[in-house]
Design a protein around this motif. Structure first.
Motif, PDB file in Angstrom:
ATOM      1  N   GLU A   1       0.832  -1.210   0.000  1.00  0.00           N
ATOM      2  CA  GLU A   1       0.000   0.000   0.000  1.00  0.00           C
ATOM      3  C   GLU A   1       0.857   1.247   0.000  1.00  0.00           C
TER       4      GLU A   1
ATOM      5  N   PHE B   1      -4.028  -2.093  -3.351  1.00  0.00           N
ATOM      6  CA  PHE B   1      -4.915  -0.978  -3.001  1.00  0.00           C
ATOM      7  C   PHE B   1      -4.815  -0.684  -1.510  1.00  0.00           C
ATOM      8  N   ILE B   2      -5.335   0.480  -1.129  1.00  0.00           N
ATOM      9  CA  ILE B   2      -5.386   0.809   0.287  1.00  0.00           C
ATOM     10  C   ILE B   2      -6.604   0.092   0.865  1.00  0.00           C
ATOM     11  N   GLN B   3      -6.341  -0.906   1.714  1.00  0.00           N
ATOM     12  CA  GLN B   3      -7.417  -1.769   2.184  1.00  0.00           C
ATOM     13  C   GLN B   3      -8.439  -1.028   3.043  1.00  0.00           C
TER      14      GLN B   3
ATOM     15  N   GLU C   1     -12.731   5.803  -3.070  1.00  0.00           N
ATOM     16  CA  GLU C   1     -11.625   6.478  -2.383  1.00  0.00           C
ATOM     17  C   GLU C   1     -10.270   6.013  -2.896  1.00  0.00           C
ATOM     18  N   ASN C   2     -10.203   4.746  -3.302  1.00  0.00           N
ATOM     19  CA  ASN C   2      -8.952   4.242  -3.847  1.00  0.00           C
ATOM     20  C   ASN C   2      -8.602   4.903  -5.177  1.00  0.00           C
TER      21      ASN C   2
ATOM     22  N   MET D   1     -12.262  -3.214  -1.086  1.00  0.00           N
ATOM     23  CA  MET D   1     -11.445  -3.797  -2.140  1.00  0.00           C
ATOM     24  C   MET D   1     -11.485  -5.319  -2.112  1.00  0.00           C
TER      25      MET D   1
ATOM     26  N   ARG E   1     -10.964  -5.626  -9.699  1.00  0.00           N
ATOM     27  CA  ARG E   1      -9.801  -4.939  -9.113  1.00  0.00           C
ATOM     28  C   ARG E   1      -8.932  -4.327 -10.214  1.00  0.00           C
TER      29      ARG E   1
ATOM     30  N   ARG F   1      -7.794   4.231 -11.467  1.00  0.00           N
ATOM     31  CA  ARG F   1      -6.838   4.944 -10.637  1.00  0.00           C
ATOM     32  C   ARG F   1      -5.685   5.502 -11.495  1.00  0.00           C
TER      33      ARG F   1
END
Lengths: 449, 209
Positions: A349, B90-92, B98-99, B133, B141, B148
């Protein structure tokens, strides 16, 4: 989305980690804040009750006990002294004494202490009437604001006292009831918790009982605890001219002297609060020693005795402080480990954030924010715990000592604790943040997972 | 547009790799073909500024990114290069929308929620804005990753093996999506792959040996 909101989201995604770190951290902060609240209020109470009193004279015994009894009203008397003995101190015109206020103790109502004294006692604590008038005749009382509030008493109400500090019907005196004639303004000092009357009232209560209840009195002495024993001996073992009830009106004593008391040299009082004219003079310094060496009374300095008490309590306080620091270290370690572990779990991340244009500084501040947020949550939880704990403690203190503490007081020092919290958060987060910032994104993203 | 010259890279303790010069103008696609292990991913990381070459130039627009310092390179990459990895991360703690928006936050622009939503819509993800996610399929994904990469309207989009794990039907779908995206963003699209199915679809090709 700002970095700080991302940090917040990251933290609440792992509630178990958050719970663990916050629990430890809030324990440390809670302990620190609680000690701060308690020490501050205790010291304030003590300081307020010191009230310019330079020396206390009473019966021989533990000087600390005498001080606690006569000034803070949380212990029992060491005994009584006769007015004859105390006459030189009470008489007008003593070269060293600015004022001397006699106290007669030994009775209470619902564990609020009844103090036989004169109206100078109000001046000692800067107390004023809020309603009614001062006690003038025997069995008239003027009560402190706290007593009136807690017991719901009003002017004109009557009550019967009981012996010692124990609220026990078996120890209730069988005599004329006390009548409330006045209520004092709140002062924050111990006078709020006292019931004031004439010295003679205390004598009447006990001689009356002595005359009519010899047998029950003996029983009472047996069942009563050590504390009440002392009173009985001191308060009852004297002769009294039964046919002429002594009436000392507050009015006469208020005239800057204790002449009224001096008419009854065979009666007892418990102690005398004294302020010197000049407490640094050589004679003043010798005053206490003279009393201790040449009379059957003792003199003790509140300042010295309270310092002794502080130093005794201080050992416990130091131990608590050490404990708080220890928990602080452990919680800092737990924040460090948690962040380091979650940083390792999230290395992909973090690398992605770099790919998306986030600089090393942003990644660094992300982890730092996470540390700060944990610390601030810990601070908030800890502060709430401390204040709640103080409020609960205040409840018990009030029950046991009639001292009013509160948990709903906020001290400026708590901002210092917030700063310390943030510092701990920053320090714990620093290494994980640095590692996160230094992550090699190419290597991380080339890994197959 | 993107152009490289005499690009050379060396991992520590190995021989250096030379890459053929390549060029892709805006609104065009470039296919970089090669078997596994010839350094395709390395080339992609070089083009994306994730590593620096020991020799040679990588020009994107008028900037030679091989000369930029770390933080300027990060900022440049965020604004001008979109990367779709073979395995996307991704940001979990954030949801799908938001990702996508986080890419805007990282370059310091105000998140454009409307644009992110319409991008997701165009990628058939309209019902998934608030999804976590881990609730998405592999294909979904990948499409979030495409959104993104595209949200900041980059000059160049780099894709690492975008189709090799897909069946023919999905391969065509993903290609069509990327094709449409290239046209609408007017960017240069570089695909690094060993998937020979794309050979017929893109004329501009470079082979790494």
């Amino acid at each position: 989305m700002r970095i700080i909101s991302l940090a917040w989201r990251n933290i609440i995604t792992k509630p178990l980690n958050l719970f663990l770190t916050v629990t430890l951290f809030s324990l440390c902060i809670g302990l620190m804040t609680f000690m701060l609240l308690f020490n501050t209020q205790l010291k304030e109470k003590f300081d307020k009750n010191l009230a310019n009193i330079d020396v206390v004279v009473g019966a021989k015994g533990s000087p600390l006990q005498m001080i606690l009894c006569s000034m803070f009203h949380i212990d029992n008397p060491t005994g009584n002294i006769t007015i004859k003995e105390a006459t030189p101190l009470l008489r007008k015109g003593h070269p060293l004494i600015e004022w001397a206020v006699p106290l007669s103790l030994g009775d209470s109502y619902k564990s609020y202490r009844i103090v036989g004294t004169n109206s100078s006692f109000l001046d000692v604590y800067d107390a004023e009437l809020i309603d009614g008038h001062l006690w003038e005749n025997d069995f008239e009382t003027t009560i402190g604001y706290g007593v009136a509030q807690d017991l719901g008493l009003h002017i004109g109400d009557t009550f019967v006292s009981s012996h010692g500090f124990v609220d026990d019907e078996d120890l209730a005196h069988d005599h004329a009831p006390f009548k409330i004639v006045g209520i004092l303004k709140p002062t924050g000092s111990v006078i709020d918790q006292l019931i004031l009357t004439t010295s003679a009232t205390i004598w009447h209560v006990h001689e009356h009982e002595g005359d009519e209840n010899e047998s029950t009195h003996a029983d009472t002495t047996e069942v009563s605890t050590h504390q009440t024993d002392a009173h009985h001996e001191e308060m009852h073992g004297h002769s009294q001219d039964e046919n002429s009830p002594t009436t000392l009106s507050a009015g006469t004593i208020n005239q800057n002297n204790n002449e009224g008391l001096l008419l009854h040299p065979d009666e007892d009082i418990t102690s005398i609060l004294i302020k010197y004219k000049n407490k640094t003079s050589f004679q003043s310094l010798n005053f206490a020693r003279n009393i201790n060496e040449n009379t059957s009374m003792q003199a003790a300095s509140p300042a010295i005795e309270m310092n002794r008490l502080y130093s005794m309590i201080g050992v416990g306080a130091d131990a608590l402080k050490a404990l708080a620091i220890l928990i602080g270290l452990v919680s800092a370690l737990s924040i460090f480990v948690t962040l380091l572990r979650s940083m390792k779990e999230r290395k992909y991340e973090l690398s992605i954030l770099r790919v998306l244009g986030g600089s090393r500084l942003r990644i660094f501040s992300l982890i730092m924010y996470e540390g700060i947020i944990i610390a601030v949550i810990g601070f908030i939880v800890g502060t709430v715990i401390a204040h709640l704990g103080m409020e609960v403690m205040a409840h018990y203190l009030k029950q046991d000592f009639r001292y009013s503490f509160t948990g709903w007081r906020w001290l400026t020092e708590e901002w210092m604790i917030l700063l310390i919290s943030i510092e701990i958060g920053l320090i714990s987060a620093f290494i994980p943040a640095l590692q996160a910032a230094k992550t090699d994104i190419n290597k991380t993203l080339s890994e197959k997972n | 547009m993107i152009r490289t010259q005499n690009l050379e890279f060396r991992y520590q303790g190995s021989d250096s790799i030379h890459f053929p010069d390549l060029q892709c103008v805006e609104n065009d696609k470039l296919l970089v073909l090669g078997h596994s292990g010839v350094g395709k991913s390395t080339l992609l990381h070089l083009l994306g500024g994730l590593i620096k070459p020991i020799r040679g130039k990588i020009e994107i627009g008028n900037t030679d990114i091989s000369t930029l310092g770390t933080s300027r390179l990060d900022a440049f990459r965020g604004k001008n290069i979109g990367i779709i990895f073979q395995q996307n991360h991704f940001i979990q703690s954030l949801n799908v929308l938001e990702n996508v928006l986080i890419a805007q936050s990282m370059i310091g622009t105000t998140p454009d929620v409307q644009r992110a939503k319409s991008l997701l819509d165009s990628l058939n993800l309209s019902g998934k804005y608030k999804s976590k996610m881990h609730e998405l399929s592999q294909g979904e994904r990948q499409r979030v990753a495409i959104a993104r990469a595209a949200i900041n309207s980059p000059k160049v989009i780099l894709a690492d093996e975008p189709t090799s794990a897909l069946d023919d039907e999905h391969c065509n779908k993903v290609f069509d999506l990327m094709d449409a995206l290239t046209a609408s963003l007017k960017c240069a699209f570089v695909i690094v792959t060993h998937d020979n199915r794309l050979k017929d679809k893109i004329d501009n090709q470079v082979v790494i040996k």
